[in-house]
Design an enzyme around this catalytic site. Structure first.
Site, PDB file in Angstrom:
ATOM      1  N   HIS A   1    -136.706  14.936  47.324  1.00 37.13           N
ATOM      2  CA  HIS A   1    -138.101  15.082  48.609  1.00 37.13           C
ATOM      3  C   HIS A   1    -139.124  14.162  47.862  1.00 37.13           C
ATOM      4  O   HIS A   1    -138.294  13.613  46.488  1.00 37.13           O
ATOM      5  CB  HIS A   1    -138.787  16.543  48.486  1.00 37.13           C
ATOM      6  CG  HIS A   1    -137.397  17.513  49.490  1.00 37.13           C
ATOM      7  ND1 HIS A   1    -137.391  17.251  50.487  1.00 37.13           N
ATOM      8  CD2 HIS A   1    -137.892  18.377  49.652  1.00 37.13           C
ATOM      9  CE1 HIS A   1    -137.340  18.136  51.487  1.00 37.13           C
ATOM     10  NE2 HIS A   1    -137.022  19.150  50.634  1.00 37.13           N
TER      11      HIS A   1
ATOM     12  N   ASP B   1    -141.061   8.735  52.206  1.00 39.86           N
ATOM     13  CA  ASP B   1    -140.106   9.169  53.420  1.00 39.86           C
ATOM     14  C   ASP B   1    -140.551   7.914  54.233  1.00 39.86           C
ATOM     15  O   ASP B   1    -138.978   7.464  54.118  1.00 39.86           O
ATOM     16  CB  ASP B   1    -141.091  10.476  53.397  1.00 39.86           C
ATOM     17  CG  ASP B   1    -140.112  11.738  52.883  1.00 39.86           C
ATOM     18  OD1 ASP B   1    -138.870  11.716  52.175  1.00 39.86           O
ATOM     19  OD2 ASP B   1    -140.680  12.494  53.447  1.00 39.86           O
TER      20      ASP B   1
END
Length: 393
Positions: A137, A165
């Site tokens: 992640h 992200d």
């Protein structure tokens, strides 16, 4: 802001008008990237899973998009997506390497059917390397790519999922997609865009890697911009709120000291690192005597580079943000963020999500060459999930 900031579906007349995107991504970076493309005029069809995964942020980034629910695992699911992609300009996916290939939706298969297709792969580790097939992640990608180890003091400071992200993933994917579309104008061929967040994270650290190469990088929490310098950092106020200070140039530092009522003797030692702890303590002591808004008023209209640290709920009402319309409230009082950057002739538009009623989705499919009998076949097999006929838009 009138028709610059509101609209329906894709931005009409935007710089990406006429560009068709099929987005099968689910995690935040992919749907955010396709939303940016939609903001600037692309027609985006977002493919949703019948049962969202445990972590699925796609429903947060729906503005300006059309949506279809397709089950890749059901008979005909992959076939339907491939047929939709036959007339598309961009295919965006965010699965681990090999996943799309196993479904018959890899770049070799889709680009054989549609040689002009830009196939954008947005993943954490990229398409190759020893970590490529492993889970991860945002925090992991910025850990390996460098930013997590470079920000903070004793303890690395995660920046939510902004650095990995979105800054290291979504925007390189958007840039790569647009560059590939531009190259296609010359070559007539599409190409594969490999947007790995670990690459984007390292790219953001270009200046710091230059310092490392020159032997100047001294580690986390030691650089001038790390927050250790008295003229660059944040200070706690009497009401437990914060002020940000970025008075790097001496003329700005002088105005900061004047506003705080501190003598200019600190100015002469601005870049004396040995003096930084004492200077920071002196400045912190003064900031702590008054609430944040007092100091915001003191420095308003000056070039001291001292501004309040706003909570998220306060940002939309800030005078500058309001004047530029950067964050606006919709009719239901919810914040909506204006597309950036701003283009003078073909600005981005924060469009409304497309209709999701059955008739609208059937019209969307037929406009892409899927005949009514095929729609029925895909729905019967479980590949296509349409709302019931009496569902409202």
């Amino acid at each position: 802001m009138g028709d610059e900031t509101t609209g329906s579906a894709a931005a009409p007349g935007g710089p990406l008008a006429g560009v068709s995107v099929i987005d099968v991504s689910t995690m935040g970076p992919g749907p955010f990237a396709s939303m940016v493309l939609a903001d600037f005029g692309a027609e985006v069809i977002e493919i949703r899973r019948p049962v969202p995964g445990e972590v699925d942020a796609a429903d947060q980034f729906v503005r300006g998009k059309q949506q279809l629910t397709i089950d890749l695992r059901a008979p005909g699911g992959a076939e339907l997506i491939a047929r939709l992609t036959d007339t598309a300009d961009v295919f965006l996916e965010s699965y681990r390497p090999g996943t799309m290939e196993r479904r018959g939706l890899g770049p070799a298969e889709l680009m054989e059917r549609n040689p002009r297709l830009v196939y954008t792969r947005l993943t954490g580790w990229g398409q190759d390397g020893p970590y490529a097939s492993r889970a991860g992640h945002d925090i992991n990608y910025v850990a390996i790519g460098g930013p997590l180890g470079a920000v903070g003091f004793d303890t690395p400071v995660p920046a939510m999922n902004l650095l990995g992200d979105f800054a290291s993933g979504s925007f390189p994917a958007v840039l790569g997609t647009v560059l590939a579309l531009l190259a296609r104008e010359r070559t007539g061929r599409g190409q594969v865009v490999d947007a790995g967040m670990v690459d984007g994270a390292a790219y953001l650290l270009f200046a710091q890697f230059c310092e490392l190469g020159r032997g100047e990088w001294q580690g986390r929490g030691t650089g001038m911009l790390s927050g250790i310098a008295p003229f660059y950092g944040v200070y706690r106020c009497a009401d437990a709120q914060w002020m940000s200070v970025g008075a790097i140039e001496s003329k700005f530092y002088a105005q900061l000291l004047d506003g705080l009522g501190l003598g200019r003797e600190l100015l002469g030692r601005q870049h004396d690192r040995a003096h930084w702890p004492a200077a920071r303590a002196a400045i912190a002591e003064v900031f702590a005597t008054r609430p944040r808004d007092h100091w915001a008023a003191v420095f308003a209209g000056t070039d001291a580079c001292a501004y309040p640290v706003l909570e998220l709920a306060e940002t939309a009402s800030d005078a500058h943000v309001t004047a530029r319309g950067s964050v606006q409230m919709d009719n239901e009082g919810r914040p909506n963020v204006r597309p950036a950057p701003r283009l003078s002739e073909t600005p981005g538009i924060a469009g409304e999500p497309g209709r999701i009623d059955r008739a609208a989705q059937c019209d969307l499919l037929t406009s892409r060459g899927i005949a009514a009998e095929d729609i029925g076949r895909y729905e019967k097999s479980g590949a296509l999930h349409l709302p019931p006929a009496d569902a409202s838009a």
